[in-house]
Motif scaffolding. Structure first.
Motif, PDB file in Angstrom:
ATOM      1  N   THR A 199       1.095  11.286   3.650  1.00 17.74           N
ATOM      2  CA  THR A 199       0.953  10.797   4.989  1.00 17.74           C
ATOM      3  C   THR A 199       0.363   9.122   4.875  1.00 17.74           C
ATOM      4  O   THR A 199       0.916   8.335   5.614  1.00 17.74           O
ATOM      5  CB  THR A 199      -0.160  11.513   5.655  1.00 17.74           C
ATOM      6  N   ALA A 200      -0.255   8.985   3.756  1.00 16.61           N
ATOM      7  CA  ALA A 200      -0.822   7.639   3.802  1.00 16.61           C
ATOM      8  C   ALA A 200       0.269   6.802   3.392  1.00 16.61           C
ATOM      9  O   ALA A 200       0.382   5.568   3.549  1.00 16.61           O
ATOM     10  CB  ALA A 200      -1.805   7.458   2.444  1.00 16.61           C
ATOM     11  N   MET A 201       1.329   7.109   2.423  1.00 19.39           N
ATOM     12  CA  MET A 201       2.473   6.385   2.117  1.00 19.39           C
ATOM     13  C   MET A 201       3.268   6.163   3.386  1.00 19.39           C
ATOM     14  O   MET A 201       3.589   4.746   3.565  1.00 19.39           O
ATOM     15  CB  MET A 201       3.451   7.110   1.136  1.00 19.39           C
ATOM     16  N   LEU A 202       3.570   6.937   4.239  1.00 13.93           N
ATOM     17  CA  LEU A 202       4.325   6.976   5.125  1.00 13.93           C
ATOM     18  C   LEU A 202       3.699   6.039   6.466  1.00 13.93           C
ATOM     19  O   LEU A 202       4.190   5.086   6.841  1.00 13.93           O
ATOM     20  CB  LEU A 202       4.667   8.188   6.054  1.00 13.93           C
ATOM     21  N   ALA A 203       2.462   6.077   6.430  1.00 10.49           N
ATOM     22  CA  ALA A 203       1.570   5.605   7.654  1.00 10.49           C
ATOM     23  C   ALA A 203       1.508   4.006   7.216  1.00 10.49           C
ATOM     24  O   ALA A 203       1.379   3.066   7.890  1.00 10.49           O
ATOM     25  CB  ALA A 203       0.325   6.409   7.940  1.00 10.49           C
ATOM     26  N   SER A 204       1.340   3.934   5.834  1.00  7.60           N
ATOM     27  CA  SER A 204       1.153   2.358   5.512  1.00  7.60           C
ATOM     28  C   SER A 204       2.351   1.645   5.801  1.00  7.60           C
ATOM     29  O   SER A 204       2.104   0.428   6.307  1.00  7.60           O
ATOM     30  CB  SER A 204       0.878   2.479   4.032  1.00  7.60           C
ATOM     31  N   TRP A 205       3.616   1.889   5.544  1.00  8.98           N
ATOM     32  CA  TRP A 205       4.775   1.655   5.716  1.00  8.98           C
ATOM     33  C   TRP A 205       4.742   1.142   7.288  1.00  8.98           C
ATOM     34  O   TRP A 205       5.326   0.220   7.680  1.00  8.98           O
ATOM     35  CB  TRP A 205       5.972   2.447   5.281  1.00  8.98           C
ATOM     36  N   VAL A 206       4.900   2.262   7.946  1.00  7.06           N
ATOM     37  CA  VAL A 206       4.687   2.218   9.516  1.00  7.06           C
ATOM     38  C   VAL A 206       3.489   1.127   9.868  1.00  7.06           C
ATOM     39  O   VAL A 206       3.691   0.339  10.899  1.00  7.06           O
ATOM     40  CB  VAL A 206       4.492   3.496  10.121  1.00  7.06           C
ATOM     41  N   GLY A 248      -6.319   6.122   6.582  1.00  8.49           N
ATOM     42  CA  GLY A 248      -6.842   5.060   5.505  1.00  8.49           C
ATOM     43  C   GLY A 248      -5.749   4.195   4.991  1.00  8.49           C
ATOM     44  O   GLY A 248      -6.221   3.154   4.922  1.00  8.49           O
ATOM     45  N   GLY A 249      -4.630   4.652   4.934  1.00  5.94           N
ATOM     46  CA  GLY A 249      -3.705   3.593   4.285  1.00  5.94           C
ATOM     47  C   GLY A 249      -3.588   2.372   5.118  1.00  5.94           C
ATOM     48  O   GLY A 249      -3.686   1.246   4.658  1.00  5.94           O
ATOM     49  N   PRO A 250      -3.119   2.637   6.647  1.00  6.47           N
ATOM     50  CA  PRO A 250      -3.088   1.396   7.280  1.00  6.47           C
ATOM     51  C   PRO A 250      -4.281   0.502   7.482  1.00  6.47           C
ATOM     52  O   PRO A 250      -4.369  -0.665   7.429  1.00  6.47           O
ATOM     53  CB  PRO A 250      -2.668   1.965   8.677  1.00  6.47           C
ATOM     54  N   LEU A 251      -5.388   1.373   7.382  1.00  8.97           N
ATOM     55  CA  LEU A 251      -6.634   0.673   7.325  1.00  8.97           C
ATOM     56  C   LEU A 251      -6.952  -0.452   6.569  1.00  8.97           C
ATOM     57  O   LEU A 251      -7.384  -1.588   6.620  1.00  8.97           O
ATOM     58  CB  LEU A 251      -7.768   1.610   7.665  1.00  8.97           C
ATOM     59  N   GLN A 252      -6.579   0.090   5.077  1.00  8.49           N
ATOM     60  CA  GLN A 252      -6.850  -0.853   4.186  1.00  8.49           C
ATOM     61  C   GLN A 252      -5.856  -2.067   4.076  1.00  8.49           C
ATOM     62  O   GLN A 252      -6.211  -3.168   3.652  1.00  8.49           O
ATOM     63  CB  GLN A 252      -6.514   0.074   2.790  1.00  8.49           C
ATOM     64  N   PHE A 285       0.834  -1.224   0.054  1.00  3.82           N
ATOM     65  CA  PHE A 285      -0.019  -0.033  -0.066  1.00  3.82           C
ATOM     66  C   PHE A 285       0.977   1.210   0.070  1.00  3.82           C
ATOM     67  O   PHE A 285       0.642   2.324  -0.812  1.00  3.82           O
ATOM     68  CB  PHE A 285      -1.201  -0.219   1.216  1.00  3.82           C
ATOM     69  N   ALA A 286       2.077   1.223   0.568  1.00 10.89           N
ATOM     70  CA  ALA A 286       2.888   2.455   0.874  1.00 10.89           C
ATOM     71  C   ALA A 286       3.429   2.602  -0.540  1.00 10.89           C
ATOM     72  O   ALA A 286       3.677   3.796  -1.046  1.00 10.89           O
ATOM     73  CB  ALA A 286       4.035   2.092   1.612  1.00 10.89           C
ATOM     74  N   PHE A 287       3.920   1.653  -1.366  1.00  9.39           N
ATOM     75  CA  PHE A 287       4.442   1.550  -2.694  1.00  9.39           C
ATOM     76  C   PHE A 287       3.149   2.133  -3.610  1.00  9.39           C
ATOM     77  O   PHE A 287       3.743   2.804  -4.463  1.00  9.39           O
ATOM     78  CB  PHE A 287       4.953   0.268  -3.092  1.00  9.39           C
ATOM     79  N   GLY A 288       2.011   1.616  -3.390  1.00  6.73           N
ATOM     80  CA  GLY A 288       0.983   1.945  -4.170  1.00  6.73           C
ATOM     81  C   GLY A 288       0.686   3.757  -4.042  1.00  6.73           C
ATOM     82  O   GLY A 288       0.607   4.362  -4.973  1.00  6.73           O
TER      83      GLY A 288
END
Length: 455
Positions: A305-312, A375-379, A160-163
């Motif tokens: 924020t979605a990219m960084l938060a998805s990785w974390v 939203g990123g981590p949630l998905q 998701f972070a890459f996306g």
């Protein structure tokens, strides 16, 4: 033969290739452009401005409703068929064509407020939306074959972070080189749109359709080169057997309380999140009177924020489990939605603000950053949670049912927003159903086993 690392990277490239449909078309560029076009049409019929804004939002909502109904009906059936035949990639090829044709067709959505324009806009967008949803189902079904369960959370989060990084770069490219400001005719960096695109005909903004289609075609190449079908006995296409398998899966939910609770929870919270993405740009255009350029900058912030938060979030998923990540993400989104529903340019839940100041804009930018961060981590955690409830040989069927659980409410949510927007004649109040959906999802999460059905 692709290595294990290449297969993971190939799978990640699907997220990179497909994310612009959500980022550019659904939320930040085409959605607001459609709102402008529809608003112009309704005002041309003599409707008051606020009522025209609500009508435009309702039209967009009904269009999303129809597309989501189609996905909801077909997703579990096609998933069961794919599992029965042992073939999934062929469906990725088929629905990729839907994606490309639907996205490219948006080039012909002309400004000017014609009724036929609105119909074709929703039709082309819906075709691509259906393609995007189904390719996601079949690529997600390949995830259990990439690694063991301990690493799936990190793989999903990194994907998701890459996306989101891909969507962010595509958005920056669109704003810097193509999308014109409706007033100045210049792009975000102050130049004319490339290739001599006609600003009067909004060709710079309409270029979002072809750009999204071309981006997908190019960046799906690593996926098709490196991601292969898992080795399993080839089956024959038998629709009756596939439907019987699906019925058995649905019946088994009586005894699989954790999976049933999770599907119910995700039905609510994923739909609420989709509503935020689907109506966020339209809301900014209608309530805050933002231009597409402003909405694009808002999207850049949310993408970062979605990219960084998805990785974390992927790392937190590996340490604490997906349920932990899902729960805290929902809490953040409930707080953000409460702010959004209570805000106008003049006040925030009765607290007066200067409409000429930047305060409402700053608040909404903060909300956008938080939506991306949650939203990123949630998905990412959502698909990890489903992997904990299935096996590789039944993964497509499970993800088809997962799509159904999301789309059952997904076509209800746009419908509710459309209805509330229509009768309240307020685009702001029309967003309010998402708060209830997030709350329902949070409560039902209580009955979900953190480990799923894994030992």
């Amino acid at each position: 033969m692709a290595t294990a690392r290449q297969r993971i990277w190939g799978w990640w490239f699907f997220d990179w290739a497909s994310q612009p449909y959500n980022t550019l078309l659904l939320t930040f560029i085409f959605g607001p452009y459609f709102a402008e076009t529809a608003r112009g049409y309704y005002m041309g019929t003599g409707m008051e401005e606020e009522a025209a804004k609500a009508a435009a939002q309702a039209y967009w909502g009904f269009g999303l409703t129809i597309s989501s109904v189609i996905v909801a009906v077909l997703a579990p059936i096609l998933g069961a068929i794919a599992d029965g035949t042992g073939r999934r990639l062929i469906w990725v090829w088929i629905f990729s064509m839907f994606y490309v044709v639907g996205a490219y067709g948006l080039w012909w959505v002309m400004p000017g407020g014609e009724a036929s324009t609105l119909v074709w806009a929703v039709a082309f967008f819906g075709l691509g939306f259906i393609g995007m949803e189904f390719t996601t189902i079949f690529t997600n079904a390949l995830m259990p074959t990439l690694s063991d369960h301990d690493d799936i959370g990190a793989i999903s989060g990194s994907g998701f972070a890459f996306g989101y990084l891909g969507g962010l770069l595509a958005l920056i490219l669109m704003l810097a080189l193509f999308a014109e400001n409706a007033t100045t005719g210049k792009t975000l960096i102050g130049i004319d749109p490339l290739f001599g695109l006609d600003t009067e005909a909004r060709e710079g903004t309409r270029m979002v359709g072809p750009l999204t289609a071309i981006w997908y075609v190019i960046f799906m190449i690593p996926f098709f080169l490196w991601v292969k079908e898992p080795k399993m006995p080839a089956g024959r296409l038998h629709v009756g057997a596939a439907l019987a398998s699906l019925v058995d899966l649905l019946k088994s939910l009586r005894f699989r309380k954790s999976l049933a609770a999770y599907l119910g929870s995700s039905l609510a919270y994923r739909d609420a999140l989709n509503a935020l993405y689907g109506f966020g740009g339209v809301y900014a255009s209608n309530v805050l009177d933002w231009s597409i350029t402003q909405i694009g900058v808002f999207g850049i912030l949310g993408g970062i924020t979605a990219m960084l938060a998805s990785w974390v979030g992927g790392r937190l998923d590996r340490r604490f489990g997906p349920r932990f990540v899902i729960g805290w993400s929902i809490v953040v989104l409930i707080l953000v939605c409460t702010v959004i529903v209570g805000m106008t340019r003049e006040s925030l839940w009765g607290i007066a603000m200067d409409p000429a100041s930047n305060t409402p804009d700053i608040i909404f930018y903060i909300c956008g950053g938080l939506i991306g961060a949650a939203g990123g981590p949630l998905q990412a955690a959502s698909r990890t949670m489903l992997v904990r409830h299935t096996t590789p040989d039944r993964a497509t069927e499970a993800f088809g049912l997962f799509a159904l659980s999301g789309k059952v409410a997904s076509f209800i949510s746009p419908f509710l927003i459309a209805v509330v927007s229509h009768y309240s004649e307020s685009a702001r109040i029309g967003i309010s159903p998402v708060i209830l959906l997030f709350l329902i999802g949070l409560v039902m999460l209580i009955w979900v086993n953190p480990k799923g059905e894994q030992p």
